[in-house]
Design a protein around this motif. Structure first.
Motif, short mmCIF file in Angstrom:
data_model
loop_
_atom_site.label_atom_id
_atom_site.label_comp_id
_atom_site.label_asym_id
_atom_site.label_seq_id
_atom_site.Cartn_x
_atom_site.Cartn_y
_atom_site.Cartn_z
N LEU A 12 -57.27 21.72 -30.95
CA LEU A 12 -56.85 20.43 -31.52
C LEU A 12 -58.02 19.46 -31.64
CD1 LEU A 12 -54.49 18.47 -32.34
CD2 LEU A 12 -54.37 17.86 -29.90
N TYR A 13 -58.86 19.41 -30.60
CA TYR A 13 -59.91 18.39 -30.54
C TYR A 13 -61.17 18.82 -31.29
CZ TYR A 13 -57.00 16.48 -26.78
OH TYR A 13 -55.96 15.96 -26.07
N LYS A 16 -68.16 21.72 -35.91
CA LYS A 16 -68.64 22.31 -34.66
C LYS A 16 -67.51 23.02 -33.93
CE LYS A 16 -72.54 19.27 -33.63
NZ LYS A 16 -73.18 18.45 -32.59
N ALA A 17 -67.91 23.90 -33.01
CA ALA A 17 -66.91 24.65 -32.25
C ALA A 17 -66.20 23.73 -31.29
CB ALA A 17 -67.58 25.79 -31.49
N ALA A 18 -65.00 24.14 -30.88
CA ALA A 18 -64.22 23.36 -29.91
C ALA A 18 -64.98 23.30 -28.59
CB ALA A 18 -62.87 24.01 -29.70
N ALA A 74 -52.10 16.80 -39.81
CA ALA A 74 -52.88 17.97 -40.20
C ALA A 74 -53.58 18.61 -39.01
CB ALA A 74 -53.91 17.57 -41.27
N ALA A 75 -54.04 17.78 -38.06
CA ALA A 75 -54.72 18.31 -36.88
C ALA A 75 -53.77 19.16 -36.05
CB ALA A 75 -55.27 17.16 -36.04
N TYR A 76 -52.52 18.69 -35.89
CA TYR A 76 -51.55 19.47 -35.12
C TYR A 76 -51.06 20.69 -35.89
CZ TYR A 76 -51.41 16.24 -31.25
OH TYR A 76 -51.77 15.51 -30.15
N ALA A 128 -58.33 13.67 -34.92
CA ALA A 128 -58.07 13.08 -36.24
C ALA A 128 -58.94 11.87 -36.51
CB ALA A 128 -56.59 12.72 -36.36
N GLY A 129 -60.22 11.95 -36.13
CA GLY A 129 -61.16 10.86 -36.38
C GLY A 129 -61.20 9.78 -35.33
#
Length: 539
Positions: free
Chosen positions: A155-156, A527-529, A46-48, A396-397
């Motif tokens: 992504l992060y 939060k923002a990247a 899901a993150a990608y 992803a945690g």
């Protein structure tokens, strides 16, 4: 073909694309993230998926014309399948850092499929201290180092909790094949010719109005171009590193960024100056240990040309060559020498030589281009410095504990990339195993070379292990376990090529539905990247 006209590859990007077809000049690099825990596969996917909808270049592939009447284009791949790009494997052996690096090298040397977006991501489990690794293989055509840092901010996360909220919309795919692009290019030839005519005419009229300034500027630029081009062959290559082959090896080293910054300040240079001085010290030690000291060797340095408004995708950098002073033993003197050469190179009007040369060669047939490129003598060493995120990041945690950027090795002997992230400096080194013949010695020289500069800058000395092969993952993940020595690799034909480790064992991912010569060894939450941190020096 809607939207395709503003996604042309630049001449520089096309030059990098050409290099993908030869294993010795391939521009693909690898990034390795070490994670503190194994992320849930569904959250990882899901993150990608989310990132690819925001950083659209991750969904784009290149379409080239059948005949070179126009530039290749980026199009949003109508057949994009995230399940192809994401893989999941488990290390079959001891799970050491060495085994991970050998797997990453195997991935790095595997050609990317040019009919798809030019990247893959492999989640690696089975690490000896727990956690996981993410190995990202990506073509340099997609972007340069700073561009990739900006792109992957999508992504992060900055907290362990996964990013919430609705998924961004899927980018609208485009249907465009080589034949259609060729026809489109032919139709645009009259307009392109007219535009070129007006451009030349405009410059000609400008020259008539200001003839003295025009001639003076042209002569100045020509002289600068001559100096810049000559600099790439001004320093004789090292006879010790003369051989080039097809096999590569990776090694890593971690530094406290505050130590490097403090040493640089004490020695009168920038962080980048101190970094390059440590690379010089590494190469001096390696040459001296093998009984072949030399005064200088050719070192290539990429220099970022990115400005605030540049898109994340694409390449905005140029190359610079210096004569690395590896006979000098005083770090302060090395820093002064390197700083002067880099400053002089940056001041040249023709510093953007890569774009100039790529524009000249863009229309040449591949065979002729290959012949011309073969006449250019590559550097022995290339050193890059990429500032990354200033804060801790999560995927992803899972917390990212370390990141290593393993650059391409396009005809050079050694590629070193320093990536700074959250107070740490992570060195990713790839080298040609026909150029560097003694792994244990080189890896020890790497550690000692950096400690030499840090100590000269007044930083407390750090213990340098006799064997410098990377230790257990548990140490890198903060488990506090004593460092285990790197496994010894015997000199045998079966282990000559470090890019052929034991085959990793694929796991069974439950992906969601489709979304658009023998050698010695050693040692995003709500939060923002994270924002990029820029430091002085190259990027």
């Amino acid at each position: 073909m809607s939207g395709a006209s503003d996604r042309r590859l630049t001449a520089f990007d096309k030059l990098l694309q050409r290099g993908e077809r030869d294993p010795r000049t391939r521009s693909s690099g690898v990034g390795i993230d070490l994670l503190d825990v194994v992320p849930e596969w569904e959250a990882f996917v899901a993150a990608y998926d989310r990132a690819s909808r925001t950083a659209v270049r991750l969904r784009e592939r290149i379409v080239s014309p059948s005949i070179p009447v126009t530039a290749p284009r980026w199009i949003i791949d109508p057949d994009f399948d995230l399940r192809y790009h994401l893989r999941r494997v488990r290390l079959p052996g001891d799970g050491s850092h060495r085994e991970l690096l050998d797997l990453a090298e195997q991935i790095a040397m595997t050609p990317l499929d040019e009919s798809r977006p030019l990247w893959t991501v492999t989640l690696v489990e089975g690490l000896d201290g727990g956690g996981a690794a993410v190995v990202t293989s990506m073509s340099h055509v997609i972007s340069d180092g700073l561009g990739m840092v900006a792109m992957f901010a999508a992504l992060y996360d900055t907290q362990r909790a996964a990013r919430q909220g609705e998924m961004p919309l899927v980018p609208v795919p485009q249907d465009l094949d080589s034949r259609e692009l060729t026809i489109d290019g032919i139709r645009g030839l009259p307009g392109a010719a007219l535009g070129l005519t007006w451009d030349v005419l405009g410059k000609g009229l400008s020259g008539l109005v200001r003839p003295v300034a025009t001639v003076t500027n042209a002569a100045s630029y020509a002289g600068s171009l001559n100096r810049v081009v000559a600099s790439f062959s001004a320093t004789e290559p090292s006879p010790l590193l003369a051989r080039r082959g097809a096999s590569r090896r990776m090694v890593t080293h971690d530094l406290d960024f505050a130590r490097l910054r403090g040493a640089a300040k004490a020695l009168g240079g920038s962080v980048n100056d101190a970094y390059l001085a440590a690379v010089c010290a590494t190469m001096r030690r390696y040459h001296a240990a093998l009984g072949l000291p030399i005064d200088r060797l050719p070192m290539a340095i990429p220099v970022s040309l990115r400005s605030k408004g540049d898109a994340d995708g694409g390449n905005h950098w140029t190359g610079m060559a210096i004569g690395a002073p590896i006979a000098e033993t005083q770090p302060a003197a090395i820093i002064a020498d390197v700083h002067a050469q880099v400053a002089a190179g940056r001041a040249e009007p023709a510093a953007d030589v890569m774009n100039v040369l790529s524009n000249v060669t863009a229309a040449l047939p591949d065979a002729l281009y290959a012949e011309i490129a073969g006449l250019v003598r590559p550097a022995d060493v290339q050193a890059s410095n990429v500032p990354s995120y200033p804060v801790d990041t999560y995927l992803a945690g899972a917390k990212v504990m370390a990141t290593y950027a393993m650059g391409p090795v396009p005809g050079i002997a050694v590629m070193i990339v320093m990536l700074t992230r959250a107070g740490k400096a992570f060195l990713g080194v790839r080298y040609d195993t026909d150029s560097i013949r003694d792994d244990e010695l080189f890896e020890r020289c790497l550690v000692e070379g950096f400690e030499e500069v840090l100590s000269a800058g007044g930083q407390p000395a750090a213990a340098v292990p006799v064997k410098t092969g990377p230790g257990a993952h548990s140490e890198r993940l903060g488990a506090g376990r004593a460092k285990s020595p790197a496994p010894t690799r015997k000199r045998s034909a079966a282990t000559k090529n470090p890019a052929t480790p034991k085959t990793a064992v694929p796991t069974k991912p439950t992906a969601p539905t489709k979304t658009a010569s023998p050698r010695k060894t050693t040692a995003k939450a709500t939060k923002a990247a994270p924002a990029r941190r820029r430091t002085g020096g190259t990027a």
